[in-house]
Design a protein around this motif. Sequence first.
Motif, PDB file in Angstrom:
ATOM      1  N   MET A  46       1.811  63.218  18.376  1.00 37.79           N
ATOM      2  CA  MET A  46       2.762  63.367  19.522  1.00 37.79           C
ATOM      3  C   MET A  46       1.802  64.030  20.725  1.00 37.79           C
ATOM      4  SD  MET A  46       6.279  64.167  19.219  1.00 37.79           S
ATOM      5  CE  MET A  46       7.044  64.820  17.553  1.00 37.79           C
ATOM      6  N   LEU A  47       2.446  64.112  22.027  1.00 35.94           N
ATOM      7  CA  LEU A  47       1.888  65.079  23.036  1.00 35.94           C
ATOM      8  C   LEU A  47       2.277  65.825  23.022  1.00 35.94           C
ATOM      9  CD1 LEU A  47       2.986  62.047  25.643  1.00 35.94           C
ATOM     10  CD2 LEU A  47       0.478  62.838  24.763  1.00 35.94           C
ATOM     11  N   LYS A  48       1.477  66.926  23.078  1.00 33.70           N
ATOM     12  CA  LYS A  48       1.828  68.586  23.653  1.00 33.70           C
ATOM     13  C   LYS A  48       3.761  68.466  23.727  1.00 33.70           C
ATOM     14  CE  LYS A  48      -2.490  70.054  23.877  1.00 33.70           C
ATOM     15  NZ  LYS A  48      -3.639  71.033  24.696  1.00 33.70           N
ATOM     16  N   LYS A  49       3.631  68.022  25.199  1.00 37.51           N
ATOM     17  CA  LYS A  49       4.901  68.744  26.145  1.00 37.51           C
ATOM     18  C   LYS A  49       5.665  67.579  25.089  1.00 37.51           C
ATOM     19  CE  LYS A  49       5.297  64.590  28.685  1.00 37.51           C
ATOM     20  NZ  LYS A  49       5.621  63.201  28.264  1.00 37.51           N
ATOM     21  N   ASP A  50       6.045  67.005  24.249  1.00 36.86           N
ATOM     22  CA  ASP A  50       7.443  66.758  23.486  1.00 36.86           C
ATOM     23  C   ASP A  50       7.441  67.147  22.325  1.00 36.86           C
ATOM     24  OD1 ASP A  50       7.538  64.186  25.138  1.00 36.86           O
ATOM     25  OD2 ASP A  50       6.005  63.148  24.513  1.00 36.86           O
ATOM     26  N   LEU A  51       5.921  67.686  22.187  1.00 34.47           N
ATOM     27  CA  LEU A  51       5.765  68.875  20.859  1.00 34.47           C
ATOM     28  C   LEU A  51       6.907  69.964  21.077  1.00 34.47           C
ATOM     29  CD1 LEU A  51       2.390  68.587  19.058  1.00 34.47           C
ATOM     30  CD2 LEU A  51       4.940  67.426  18.295  1.00 34.47           C
ATOM     31  N   ARG A  52       6.581  70.500  22.978  1.00 33.82           N
ATOM     32  CA  ARG A  52       7.183  72.110  23.210  1.00 33.82           C
ATOM     33  C   ARG A  52       8.157  71.919  22.939  1.00 33.82           C
ATOM     34  NH1 ARG A  52       2.161  72.113  26.639  1.00 33.82           N
ATOM     35  NH2 ARG A  52       0.813  73.620  25.337  1.00 33.82           N
ATOM     36  N   LEU A  53       9.194  70.757  23.570  1.00 39.39           N
ATOM     37  CA  LEU A  53      10.406  70.466  23.569  1.00 39.39           C
ATOM     38  C   LEU A  53      11.362  70.631  22.488  1.00 39.39           C
ATOM     39  CD1 LEU A  53      11.090  67.794  26.398  1.00 39.39           C
ATOM     40  CD2 LEU A  53      11.671  70.131  26.874  1.00 39.39           C
ATOM     41  N   THR A  54      10.522  69.569  21.354  1.00 45.25           N
ATOM     42  CA  THR A  54      10.672  69.195  20.484  1.00 45.25           C
ATOM     43  C   THR A  54      11.120  70.887  19.265  1.00 45.25           C
ATOM     44  OG1 THR A  54      10.034  67.299  19.748  1.00 45.25           O
ATOM     45  CG2 THR A  54      10.451  67.994  17.776  1.00 45.25           C
ATOM     46  N   TYR A  55      10.183  71.807  19.081  1.00 46.02           N
ATOM     47  CA  TYR A  55       9.809  73.355  18.306  1.00 46.02           C
ATOM     48  C   TYR A  55      10.731  73.986  19.317  1.00 46.02           C
ATOM     49  CZ  TYR A  55       7.011  70.837  15.061  1.00 46.02           C
ATOM     50  OH  TYR A  55       6.747  69.651  13.962  1.00 46.02           O
ATOM     51  N   THR A  56      11.209  74.556  20.212  1.00 45.78           N
ATOM     52  CA  THR A  56      11.399  75.008  21.138  1.00 45.78           C
ATOM     53  C   THR A  56      12.880  75.232  20.854  1.00 45.78           C
ATOM     54  OG1 THR A  56      10.011  75.136  23.132  1.00 45.78           O
ATOM     55  CG2 THR A  56      11.933  76.166  23.040  1.00 45.78           C
ATOM     56  N   LYS A  57      13.601  73.352  20.752  1.00 45.06           N
ATOM     57  CA  LYS A  57      15.271  73.213  20.052  1.00 45.06           C
ATOM     58  C   LYS A  57      14.932  73.792  18.986  1.00 45.06           C
ATOM     59  CE  LYS A  57      18.657  70.955  20.628  1.00 45.06           C
ATOM     60  NZ  LYS A  57      19.282  71.728  19.344  1.00 45.06           N
ATOM     61  N   ARG A  58      14.037  73.647  17.773  1.00 45.55           N
ATOM     62  CA  ARG A  58      14.216  73.389  16.887  1.00 45.55           C
ATOM     63  C   ARG A  58      14.542  75.810  16.189  1.00 45.55           C
ATOM     64  NH1 ARG A  58       9.953  70.664  13.512  1.00 45.55           N
ATOM     65  NH2 ARG A  58      11.550  71.750  10.930  1.00 45.55           N
ATOM     66  N   ARG A  59      13.320  75.655  16.982  1.00 42.44           N
ATOM     67  CA  ARG A  59      13.391  77.809  16.579  1.00 42.44           C
ATOM     68  C   ARG A  59      14.888  77.587  17.130  1.00 42.44           C
ATOM     69  NH1 ARG A  59       8.362  80.492  19.349  1.00 42.44           N
ATOM     70  NH2 ARG A  59       7.136  79.804  18.218  1.00 42.44           N
ATOM     71  N   GLU A  60      15.503  77.654  18.935  1.00 39.25           N
ATOM     72  CA  GLU A  60      16.784  77.765  18.697  1.00 39.25           C
ATOM     73  C   GLU A  60      17.790  77.301  18.351  1.00 39.25           C
ATOM     74  OE1 GLU A  60      17.564  75.670  22.726  1.00 39.25           O
ATOM     75  OE2 GLU A  60      16.225  76.857  23.636  1.00 39.25           O
ATOM     76  N   ASP A  61      17.729  76.832  16.635  1.00 41.86           N
ATOM     77  CA  ASP A  61      18.622  76.220  16.180  1.00 41.86           C
ATOM     78  C   ASP A  61      19.124  76.593  14.480  1.00 41.86           C
ATOM     79  OD1 ASP A  61      19.862  74.140  17.844  1.00 41.86           O
ATOM     80  OD2 ASP A  61      18.428  72.397  16.147  1.00 41.86           O
ATOM     81  N   LEU A  62      17.558  78.037  14.665  1.00 38.97           N
ATOM     82  CA  LEU A  62      17.681  79.108  13.769  1.00 38.97           C
ATOM     83  C   LEU A  62      18.751  80.371  13.952  1.00 38.97           C
ATOM     84  CD1 LEU A  62      13.401  78.612  12.617  1.00 38.97           C
ATOM     85  CD2 LEU A  62      15.409  77.377  11.825  1.00 38.97           C
TER      86      LEU A  62
END
Length: 186
Positions: free
Chosen positions: A1-17
């Motif tokens: 995956m591209l860095k920019k997509d990973l940044r979005l995905t993982y920022t969201k995953r963190r927010e959900d914790l």
Amino acid sequence: MLKKDLRLTYTKRREDLSPQTVSDLSLEIANLLLKLPIWDHSFYHLFLPITQKKEVDTSYILSILQGKDKNIVLPKMLNDQDLINYLLTDSTVIKLNQWKVPEPLDGIEIPTEKIDVVILPLLAFDLNGNRIGYGKGYYDVLLSKCRPDVIKVGLSLFEAEKKISDVSPLDVPLDYCVSPKQIYKF
Ligand SMILES: Nc1nc2c(c(=O)[nH]1)N(C=O)[C@@H](CNc1ccc(C(=O)N[C@@H](CCC(=O)O)C(=O)O)cc1)CN2
Ligand SMILES: Nc1ncnc2c1ncn2[C@@H]1O[C@H](COP(=O)(O)OP(=O)(O)OP(=O)(O)O)[C@@H](O)[C@H]1O
């Protein structure tokens, strides 16, 4: 995956914790970190977490390092890409900077070449040991100034991605990454 997509995905995953989950996972990471062959050294660079961004809570690791009488080195952001390393002492005052990063106000500067182990934050990492952060390159710059034999240990609340596809030659790969479930050795 591209860095920019990973940044979005993982920022969201963190927010959900929840904060409690971050705390529980951080304790599991600290317990696994104890199993790494990294404890025979003197100078340990450790990041302090941006709580709002749900980063790994490194206070458990701080206690472990203090218990082992290690020299603890904390980063302070200097300009838009450089970090200065200060030794943590009894008189160190920690304040949140404008990015909500806790950092020492000042102190005894430790030359980057003295650092033996760097414990670093990340947003995501892959099975090759490549990591991404918030995209400013602070840690890439720091690692480029460290000794070649410095041990680089990432901490992650989540497991590895298969592959970050747009790795750059400036990205310095990790030696280990510790998640709540396992130790990755690269
Ligand atoms: N705890 C911790 N300390 C760390 C890092 C980190 O990832 N975590 N860094 C790892 O390199 C460096 C700091 N990097 C940072 C990069 C961006 C932002 C930040 O808040 N950026 C804004 C956008 C700013 C802009 O684009 O002008 C944001 O994300 O909202 C904060 C810290 C050094 N210290
Ligand atoms: N050694 C270096 N010297 C100068 N610039 C660098 C160096 N390493 C990386 N950079 C620059 O920093 C920027 C951000 O890099 P990258 O996207 O890899 O950040 P990141 O690893 O996500 O962030 P961080 O290291 O802050 O957690 C890029 O523009 C890159 O060219």
